[in-house]
Enzyme design. Sequence first.
Site, PDB file in Angstrom:
ATOM      1  N   ASP A 104       1.344  -1.322  -0.159  1.00  0.00           N
ATOM      2  CA  ASP A 104       0.047   0.124  -0.038  1.00  0.00           C
ATOM      3  C   ASP A 104       0.769   0.895   0.067  1.00  0.00           C
ATOM      4  O   ASP A 104       2.366   0.743   0.406  1.00  0.00           O
ATOM      5  CB  ASP A 104      -0.580  -0.189   1.183  1.00  0.00           C
ATOM      6  CG  ASP A 104      -1.759   1.246   1.279  1.00  0.00           C
ATOM      7  OD1 ASP A 104      -2.560   1.912   0.869  1.00  0.00           O
ATOM      8  OD2 ASP A 104      -1.495   2.060   2.840  1.00  0.00           O
TER       9      ASP A 104
ATOM     10  N   THR B 241       0.117   4.947   1.049  1.00  0.00           N
ATOM     11  CA  THR B 241       0.290   5.771   1.675  1.00  0.00           C
ATOM     12  C   THR B 241      -0.152   5.484   3.692  1.00  0.00           C
ATOM     13  O   THR B 241      -0.792   4.588   3.642  1.00  0.00           O
ATOM     14  CB  THR B 241      -1.457   6.989   2.311  1.00  0.00           C
ATOM     15  OG1 THR B 241      -1.816   6.885   0.469  1.00  0.00           O
ATOM     16  CG2 THR B 241      -0.974   8.002   2.723  1.00  0.00           C
TER      17      THR B 241
ATOM     18  N   ASP C 198      -1.483  -0.031   6.246  1.00  0.00           N
ATOM     19  CA  ASP C 198      -1.135   0.348   7.395  1.00  0.00           C
ATOM     20  C   ASP C 198      -2.660   0.079   7.813  1.00  0.00           C
ATOM     21  O   ASP C 198      -3.346   0.806   9.258  1.00  0.00           O
ATOM     22  CB  ASP C 198      -0.771   1.868   7.434  1.00  0.00           C
ATOM     23  CG  ASP C 198      -2.002   2.303   6.559  1.00  0.00           C
ATOM     24  OD1 ASP C 198      -2.848   1.958   5.813  1.00  0.00           O
ATOM     25  OD2 ASP C 198      -1.709   4.097   7.031  1.00  0.00           O
TER      26      ASP C 198
HETATM   27  P1  ADP Z   1      -3.390   4.610  -0.520  1.00  0.00           P
HETATM   28  O1  ADP Z   1      -3.952   3.152  -0.829  1.00  0.00           O
HETATM   29  O2  ADP Z   1      -2.544   5.341  -0.931  1.00  0.00           O
HETATM   30  O3  ADP Z   1      -3.402   4.280   1.403  1.00  0.00           O
HETATM   31  P2  ADP Z   1      -6.607   5.698   0.102  1.00  0.00           P
HETATM   32  O4  ADP Z   1      -6.445   4.649  -0.434  1.00  0.00           O
HETATM   33  O5  ADP Z   1      -6.554   5.772   2.069  1.00  0.00           O
HETATM   34  O6  ADP Z   1      -4.789   5.546  -0.097  1.00  0.00           O
HETATM   35  O7  ADP Z   1      -6.727   6.976  -0.495  1.00  0.00           O
HETATM   36  C1  ADP Z   1      -7.050   7.375  -1.204  1.00  0.00           C
HETATM   37  C2  ADP Z   1      -7.731   8.465  -1.599  1.00  0.00           C
HETATM   38  O8  ADP Z   1      -9.007   9.181  -1.243  1.00  0.00           O
HETATM   39  C3  ADP Z   1      -6.543   9.620  -1.426  1.00  0.00           C
HETATM   40  O9  ADP Z   1      -5.614   9.975  -1.495  1.00  0.00           O
HETATM   41  C4  ADP Z   1      -7.949  10.525  -1.174  1.00  0.00           C
HETATM   42  O10 ADP Z   1      -7.617  12.193  -2.467  1.00  0.00           O
HETATM   43  C5  ADP Z   1      -9.216   9.918  -0.862  1.00  0.00           C
HETATM   44  N1  ADP Z   1      -9.687   9.563   0.594  1.00  0.00           N
HETATM   45  C6  ADP Z   1      -9.553   9.153   1.236  1.00  0.00           C
HETATM   46  N2  ADP Z   1      -9.617   9.222   2.944  1.00  0.00           N
HETATM   47  C7  ADP Z   1      -9.829  10.494   2.191  1.00  0.00           C
HETATM   48  C8  ADP Z   1     -10.299  11.615   3.350  1.00  0.00           C
HETATM   49  N3  ADP Z   1     -11.165  11.345   4.965  1.00  0.00           N
HETATM   50  N4  ADP Z   1     -10.512  12.772   2.881  1.00  0.00           N
HETATM   51  C9  ADP Z   1     -10.830  13.348   1.757  1.00  0.00           C
HETATM   52  N5  ADP Z   1     -10.075  12.154   0.688  1.00  0.00           N
HETATM   53  C10 ADP Z   1      -9.875  11.026   0.805  1.00  0.00           C
HETATM   54 MG    MG Z   2      -3.511   3.489   3.062  1.00  0.00          MG
END
Ligand code: ADP
Ligand code: MG
Length: 658
Positions: free
Chosen positions: A327, A329, A529
């Site tokens: 993953d 972030t 995470d």
């Molecule tokens: P990753 O896969 O990189 O861990 P996530 O799946 O957690 O990322 O989130 C993907 C995208 O969704 C973020 O980059 C953001 O644009 C949007 N996003 C997710 N949760 C939120 C939130 N609580 N507020 C604003 N944007 C969000």
């Molecule tokens: Mg993540």
Amino acid sequence: MTEECAAHGWSCSPSCGSGTTNAREIVKVAAAGALLGAALAAEHLALLPPIPIMALSLGSLALTGLPIVAGTVQGLLHRQRNVGELVSIAIAASLIVGEFTVAAELGLIMAMGEMAEEYAHRRSRRGIEAIAADTPRHAFVIRDGAAVRMPLSGIGPGDRVLVRPGDVVPVDGTVATGTSAIDESRLTGESVPVEKGPGDAVYAGTINHDGALHVTVLRVGDHSAYGRVMQMVREAEERRPPSRPIIDRFAAVYTPVMLAAAGAVWLATGDLQRAIALLIVACPCALLLATPSAVLAAIGVGAGQGILIRGGEYLEACTRLDAVVFDKTGTLTSGDLHVVTVAPFGGRTVEEVLELAAVAEAGSEHPVARAVIDAAHDPEPVARAVEMRLHPGRGIEARSGTDRIVVGSDRLLVLTGIPLSGKAAEIRDNLAASGITPVFVATGDEVVGVIGLQDTVRPESAGVVCRLREEGIGTVVMLTGDHEDVACRVAAEVGIPEDTVHAGLLPHQKQEYVEALQNDGRGVCFVGDGTNDGPALAQADVGVSIGSREDTVALETSHVVLMRGGLAALPLFIRLGKKTSQTITANVVFALGFSFAMMALAGFGLLSPAGGAVLHQAGVLIVLLNSSIFAGRAIADHPDGRKKQRGFERTSDRFTRS
Ligand code: ADP
Ligand code: MG
């Protein structure tokens, strides 16, 4: 013999599952040894007539052999297969043919062997116990203005505790007064201490550096994040390996076959001693311990390195891994996002956009939410939002007064039917091209701003990707819900090729990706995470999460948690898993070979019953030693293993001894 064999419905003796060897056990074995010694001396030197010699032998046997026989009978009554059957029959046969000293020797050697096994097992559990011992059992509670030392069992939510400089934080809670730097490395792997002040959360098991803090208690003991993790490891220990059905079938056939073999030897040679010796060496104790001892040793060694493993099957799965899926972030990046730019539209100000966004984000735990709330400097955003609706992997929707507020990615705008203006799309593309995550803020049906957030790549990520390739992992993939350009920048920085980067994914799509790899016959490890990647963690053959302060969801859905070592411990875990499988194979091959060799010796009359008992216990000990030596070596061989270990000892020495 310990819990493992009991968990299989097998036991070599009644002490199975009874726990630790205590002083009483040692005294009993010593007394049995003295009685048997006297009997043997009297027999060989012809000091006493046969009756007193028999009495001495039976006295010794009562102390050691009786519990074995009793355990067998009990096991049979409970319809449990019991390898002790073979020893019990051998003891009974010795008594029937009048070999009283031989019967006593058998009992004594089995009892001594068990004590040695207990010792070896306890050694391999030390890693686990070491972290458990690190958690404090007492805390200073503030009562009537004075700090009173109390056991944790007497402390509950709402109490206030004093945490002195150098103390291990005893509870999960919130800082009421004071400021200090806190070393959270044991929970998060993050080695830089974090500054904490009033209102900040602190966690049990972390180490307070330089300031005294008053902490309002939220969770204590097993309910704290650290306590949950410890529980998880204990459960892992108790879980039986997946090979149980095979062993059960094996049990039903094995004992009768061996009894028949011993009977055949007796009939063919007329020598009961040979048959008895054969029954003793036929006890498959070493074989039964081959897997659990290796797994237990590896779980212990892992725990000592801050790698918490939920069960042996995840160690064994490491040999089959050929794809590691990350993953982005919070996994390859630190997840400590911060707002770097805000582009307001339609006459709004930067502050207004942030404030609107913060009201909606009050309902989210996502790193984006934390960053936005921080930037808005709004102390109570939650008070003004109602009807919040989370769209995992997209963003959040809320209602404040009559207005709808939408904060999230462009896919959330599509979902909620909000049009994206050309200008907003242009800003999005520009931000993403420079590695900044764009998040849209809309109210009503109108986009009112774009917030740009930046994350930092973990310093260890590139090294970990490189080491995984050295460990033979051919496919390294990155999955993310973020914008493609941001994803590619991070990928380039950590050494993941662009064609294995997949952006814009929702949580269930991450899971489907893992599943597709598995359907291709790949062994997949997913590293995340726990934020928006729970389904993928659970789907993977091995789901690894990075320890975090509050995210106990990750702990519950993942199979392995990297606590102290953080992401850097991932290659170490995979190495440990591979070593464990090698150790199991070596143990099984040895146990089978050794057992057959001894049976042959016994059958040809080259092994006495007492000699057979000694060799049988030696075989068990060799398996146990092999397990603990190999698990230790997996870590010692590995550069990260030793470094981390030393670093940790230094920190804890400095801060827990004051
Ligand atoms: P990753 O896969 O990189 O861990 P996530 O799946 O957690 O990322 O989130 C993907 C995208 O969704 C973020 O980059 C953001 O644009 C949007 N996003 C997710 N949760 C939120 C939130 N609580 N507020 C604003 N944007 C969000
Ligand atoms: Mg993540």
